[in-house]
Design a protein around this motif. Structure first.
Motif, PDB file in Angstrom:
ATOM      1  N   GLU A 176      -2.363   8.311  -0.291  1.00 42.14           N
ATOM      2  CA  GLU A 176      -3.048   8.816   0.859  1.00 42.14           C
ATOM      3  C   GLU A 176      -4.480   7.670   0.867  1.00 42.14           C
ATOM      4  O   GLU A 176      -5.120   7.570  -0.350  1.00 42.14           O
ATOM      5  CB  GLU A 176      -3.646  10.094   0.561  1.00 42.14           C
ATOM      6  CG  GLU A 176      -2.569  11.184   0.344  1.00 42.14           C
ATOM      7  CD  GLU A 176      -2.053  11.568   1.719  1.00 42.14           C
ATOM      8  OE1 GLU A 176      -2.840  11.239   2.685  1.00 42.14           O
ATOM      9  OE2 GLU A 176      -0.905  11.890   1.925  1.00 42.14           O
ATOM     10  N   VAL A 196       0.181   6.621   3.430  1.00 41.15           N
ATOM     11  CA  VAL A 196       1.333   5.717   3.484  1.00 41.15           C
ATOM     12  C   VAL A 196       2.596   6.279   3.308  1.00 41.15           C
ATOM     13  O   VAL A 196       2.790   6.234   1.947  1.00 41.15           O
ATOM     14  CB  VAL A 196       0.728   4.352   2.988  1.00 41.15           C
ATOM     15  CG1 VAL A 196       1.892   3.289   3.048  1.00 41.15           C
ATOM     16  CG2 VAL A 196      -0.645   3.974   3.519  1.00 41.15           C
ATOM     17  N   THR A 197       3.369   6.355   3.964  1.00 43.71           N
ATOM     18  CA  THR A 197       4.847   6.921   3.638  1.00 43.71           C
ATOM     19  C   THR A 197       5.863   5.807   4.294  1.00 43.71           C
ATOM     20  O   THR A 197       5.388   4.868   4.996  1.00 43.71           O
ATOM     21  CB  THR A 197       5.184   8.152   4.200  1.00 43.71           C
ATOM     22  OG1 THR A 197       5.364   8.085   5.757  1.00 43.71           O
ATOM     23  CG2 THR A 197       4.137   9.319   3.976  1.00 43.71           C
ATOM     24  N   LEU A 233       0.861  -1.061  -0.067  1.00 42.03           N
ATOM     25  CA  LEU A 233      -0.131  -0.065  -0.119  1.00 42.03           C
ATOM     26  C   LEU A 233       0.763   1.114   0.010  1.00 42.03           C
ATOM     27  O   LEU A 233       1.745   1.308   0.557  1.00 42.03           O
ATOM     28  CB  LEU A 233      -0.890   0.048   1.244  1.00 42.03           C
ATOM     29  CG  LEU A 233      -1.792  -0.928   1.461  1.00 42.03           C
ATOM     30  CD1 LEU A 233      -2.585  -1.073   2.788  1.00 42.03           C
ATOM     31  CD2 LEU A 233      -2.756  -1.124   0.318  1.00 42.03           C
ATOM     32  N   GLU A 234       0.519   2.368  -0.654  1.00 39.54           N
ATOM     33  CA  GLU A 234       1.198   3.352  -0.743  1.00 39.54           C
ATOM     34  C   GLU A 234       0.050   4.648  -0.986  1.00 39.54           C
ATOM     35  O   GLU A 234      -0.891   4.541  -1.477  1.00 39.54           O
ATOM     36  CB  GLU A 234       2.337   3.505  -1.506  1.00 39.54           C
ATOM     37  CG  GLU A 234       1.922   3.352  -3.021  1.00 39.54           C
ATOM     38  CD  GLU A 234       2.808   3.344  -3.932  1.00 39.54           C
ATOM     39  OE1 GLU A 234       4.330   3.759  -3.512  1.00 39.54           O
ATOM     40  OE2 GLU A 234       2.847   3.389  -5.059  1.00 39.54           O
TER      41      GLU A 234
END
Lengths: 538, 298
Positions: free
Chosen positions: B228, B244-245, B225-226
């Motif tokens: 917003e 997700v950073t 996942l990455e």
């Protein structure tokens, strides 16, 4: 493109708008992509840890905001074209050399480019720009928008005039001033070291470096042609002045000419005025000059002409008497004589047949006033008409009219014993000029040096207590009372000498703020990218 | 969400064959069980002699060792080993998370349960199927006999997605059933919304031997996942907005790793069986690893 002309207030308002917009953007909710997961247990823990380091609940990223604000303002200010604070402790004059040597290659374009760059960096309130061509003109005055410079230079090219930079600098240095004067030269005009030494201490002169190749020595000749001093009609004298310090080699029709020193040049006398091309070489430069064509006038003479008139024809070095009408350019006859039918003619007319004492006939559409001016230019203005009128008890008039051929008729009685016309000095001049006018021979102009005072009256110039200065190379008409005719002004280019120091790059204008701000924006963008990549910024 | 299970997806002869040689061995068989293969502490009418003890009034005279009496002149009873069954309670997690991804964890849970049931039924132990989500949903009372495997499989195939995982409620309701002590096999991802504390507290209340089969997949620890995201819990429906950073991902990994280590430590400290079973891997092979030398001592 920038918006320098908007002034500082709109730029500041724009910066505030950007700051407010970014601030508002930080409050806007992010549009999230919906993703279903088996549990949010660990995500909640990860978020909780991140929140522990934030300062505010809603405005969660103040550092990110500051970074973005700095980035946006850098771009904004770079686009606004900032200038450093004006240095008003000295007056600055930028001189654009528009003399003939600047027409070589791209020198003028390079000078314009360098000038525009220097003006952008210079304090606007204390800088002006002068065009140094045939005339000195102001291109930019203190406080004006630099865009005006482009508008005023649009379509302008160097002029056929020698460099006038030294004169301009001398003039500027002589003006009263309250601040030191800094002069920057954009061009290749020579600046002699001894001239610069003579300037006041508070005048600083430097040459702005131009991109591209350095100028090569050129324009080192001045060629002047005049009627032969020997009096030969079909001969001319040629004066050559070389400025490279070398003795020029002069050829005419492949043959080498030998001249005699005359002042700073060489004089070549009695060259045939037959349209030959003179080729001059010296110091790697070459020049050419076309000599005028002045053939002898073939004159067909009728019978029963006054002896004085015949003597004038015989004495005229430009006249060749012919008997064959096919070889004649014009004829001289009494009216009624059939000699030279169809040729321009100088006619003697009985006073009973012609109202005016002198009558000029010419084809074309020129107004009568113009014809009368031409008649006067033939030398009639030198004749004492009052005296003639008194001698004959008649009115001496001048007339002009249209006709198929050129002709000039005068009373035959004027050439008789009752009048002293033929005794005067003006008569041979009148006859000579009439013959040349009839044959359509144009006088070639005397040659003077452009940009230097000449002791001649030039109608196109308005001397104020000084000898007129032909501003640029070209032809100038002499005043009628000075004998009329034309004067050709040739370029007299001094040798190139550069005694001026080279101005430092940037012109001391405080540096390229646009470039610095752009670099700053780039650096900030890199930092932001790094922070994003490493997760230090959301 | 994945659909319900099918009988065809469960009854794989090769799979069942691969686990046929495995055996469940009880450390301690509860009393009063049926006759089966597990050694119990009960002494009775088994075939294997275990010990002698002095006669007490009321003892069955048929157990007296007359040979010993003749030699020593004292009366002793012959004690024989009693073989009884081990109740095995198979408790697959049927919460929504078990059916969320492909392949669903429920399939792995069902195949694991079927394998263990196959083993238990083959050794005459009793097997019950007690799926759970928010509540215990008894589906199959204890059955025994190898011929009942099909019955068990049909019951498994009828499993349907439930609500959210609530182990506290499950253990409380399991205790309330007052089942004969046996082996409770919890097959779940153990993603209890209450976290590790709620999970361990709940498991402490179980009065049976416990085998924890933890259903995992690679994406649990390394989610792909990455950006917003609005993450929605498939069980509770609650959402969580996450940027997700890499840093957030690292914190997620740390939290997941910590949770996993906590669960393993809990199982180790309590002497519980614990098997991390990758639902995308070979179920039989992973189960075999649990049975050292073919035996798992419950």
């Amino acid at each position: 493109m920038n918006w320098q002309h908007f002034g500082s207030l709109p730029v500041a308002l724009g910066a505030l708008t950007i700051a407010a917009a970014l601030f508002a953007l930080h409050f806007l909710r992010v549009r999230h992509r919906r993703e279903t997961v088996v549990t949010t247990l660990f995500w909640r823990q990860a978020i909780e840890e991140a929140r522990a380091r934030t300062l505010f609940e809603r405005f969660r990223h103040p550092l990110a905001y500051l970074l973005l604000l700095a980035l946006a303002l850098s771009i904004w200010l770079a686009a606004a074209g900032p200038r450093p604070p004006a240095r008003v402790e000295r007056e600055r004059v930028l001189l654009l050399d528009a003399s003939a040597p600047m027409g070589r290659g791209q020198r003028f374009a390079l000078a314009r480019k360098a000038l525009a760059g220097a003006l952008a960096r210079a304090p606007r309130e204390a800088t002006r720009v002068l065009w140094c061509g045939a005339q000195v003109e102001g291109l930019y005055l203190p406080g004006e928008d630099p865009l005006l410079l482009d508008l005023r230079l649009e379509g302008r090219q160097p002029e056929a005039t020698p460099p006038s930079i030294e004169r301009v600098i001398a003039h500027l240095a002589a003006l009263p001033r309250s601040r030191p004067l800094e002069i920057r030269l954009f061009g290749d005009a020579p600046l002699r070291a001894e001239f610069l030494k003579g300037l006041p201490k508070d005048v600083e002169v430097a040459r702005a470096p131009l991109d591209g190749e350095a100028p090569e020595p050129s324009g080192l000749f001045t060629l002047g042609v005049n009627s032969a001093a020997s009096g030969a009609w079909d001969r001319v004298d040629l004066l050559v002045r070389a400025h490279s310090g070398e003795t020029p080699t002069v050829e005419l029709g492949g043959g080498l000419l030998t001249g005699t020193p005359r002042g700073k040049g060489l004089l070549f006398t009695d060259l045939p005025a037959a349209g030959g091309i003179v080729h001059v070489k010296a110091g790697g430069s070459e020049s050419e000059c076309v000599l005028p064509e002045r053939p002898l006038l073939g004159v067909l003479v009728g019978g029963d002409l006054p002896a004085a008139l015949l003597d004038c024809l015989a004495a005229d070095p430009g006249v060749r008497l012919v008997e064959d009408a096919s070889k004649a350019d014009l004829c001289v006859r009494r009216r009624g004589d059939s000699v030279g039918e169809g040729l321009p003619a100088l006619e003697l007319v009985p006073a009973s047949d012609q109202q005016q004492a002198f009558l000029l006939t010419a084809p074309g559409e020129e107004p009568a006033d113009e014809l009368l001016d031409q008649a006067l230019a033939l030398g009639l203005d030198r004749i004492d008409a009052t005296s003639l009128a008194g001698q004959g008890g008649v009115v001496i008039g001048l007339g002009a009219r249209r006709g198929p051929l050129r002709s000039f008729s005068l009373w035959s009685e004027l050439c008789g014993p009752g009048y002293d016309l033929i005794q005067g000095r003006a008569f041979p001049l009148l006859i000579g000029r009439v013959l040349r006018w009839l044959a359509g021979v144009r006088r070639f102009p005397a040659v003077v040096a452009a940009g230097e005072p000449v002791a001649l009256d030039l109608t196109e110039l308005e001397p104020v207590g000084l000898d007129p200065v032909p501003p640029r190379a070209g032809r100038y008409r002499r005043a009628p009372d000075a004998g009329g005719g034309e004067v050709a002004a040739a370029l007299l280019l001094p040798p190139f000498e550069d005694g001026a120091p080279i101005a430092p790059a940037g012109g001391g204008g405080g540096g390229d703020w646009i470039g610095r701000l752009t670099l700053l924006a780039l650096l900030l963008a890199l930092i932001e990218g790094w922070l994003l990549r490493t997760g230090r910024m959301p | 969400m994945a659909t319900a299970l099918s009988l065809e997806s469960l009854l794989d002869p090769a799979f069942l064959e691969s686990v046929a040689r495995l055996r469940l061995v009880a450390r301690q068989v509860p009393r009063e069980g049926r006759f089966a293969d597990q050694r119990s502490r009960d002494q009775g009418a088994g075939l294997e002699f275990r010990d002698h003890r002095p006669y007490s009034p009321g003892d069955d005279l048929r157990a007296m060792d007359w040979n010993l009496y003749r030699r020593l002149g004292k009366v002793f009873l012959r004690l024989f080993e009693e073989l009884e069954d081990l109740p095995v309670y198979l408790c697959p997690d049927v919460s929504a998370s078990a059916f969320h991804e492909e392949p669903p964890r429920a399939l792995a849970a069902a195949r694991t349960a079927l394998a263990l049931a196959s083993i238990a039924l083959a050794q005459h132990d009793s097997v019950a199927l007690l799926p759970f989500a928010e509540h215990l949903q008894p589906l199959l009372r204890p059955i025994s006999g190898s011929g009942r495997l099909m019955t068990f499989a049909r019951a498994l195939a009828s499993l349907e997605p439930g609500g959210s995982t609530d182990l506290a409620t499950f253990t409380r309701e399991l205790g309330a059933l007052r089942l004969r002590r046996g082996l409770v096999v919890l097959i779940s991802d153990f993603f209890d919304p209450g976290g590790l504390d709620a999970l361990t507290t709940a498991l402490r209340n179980v009065r049976h031997r416990l085998l924890l089969v933890q259903l995992v997949r690679a994406s649990d620890g390394e989610p792909a996942l990455e950006g917003e995201l609005r993450l929605v819990d498939c069980e509770s429906g609650q959402s969580q907005d996450v940027s997700v950073t890499p840093a957030v991902l690292e914190r997620y990994r740390s939290a997941y790793r910590s949770w996993n280590e906590g669960l393993a430590e809990f199982a180790r400290s309590r002497g519980l069986g614990h098997l991390r079973l990758d639902v995308e891997g070979d179920i039989a092979a992973q189960l075999t690893a649990l049975f050292q030398r073919g035996r798992y001592q419950a």
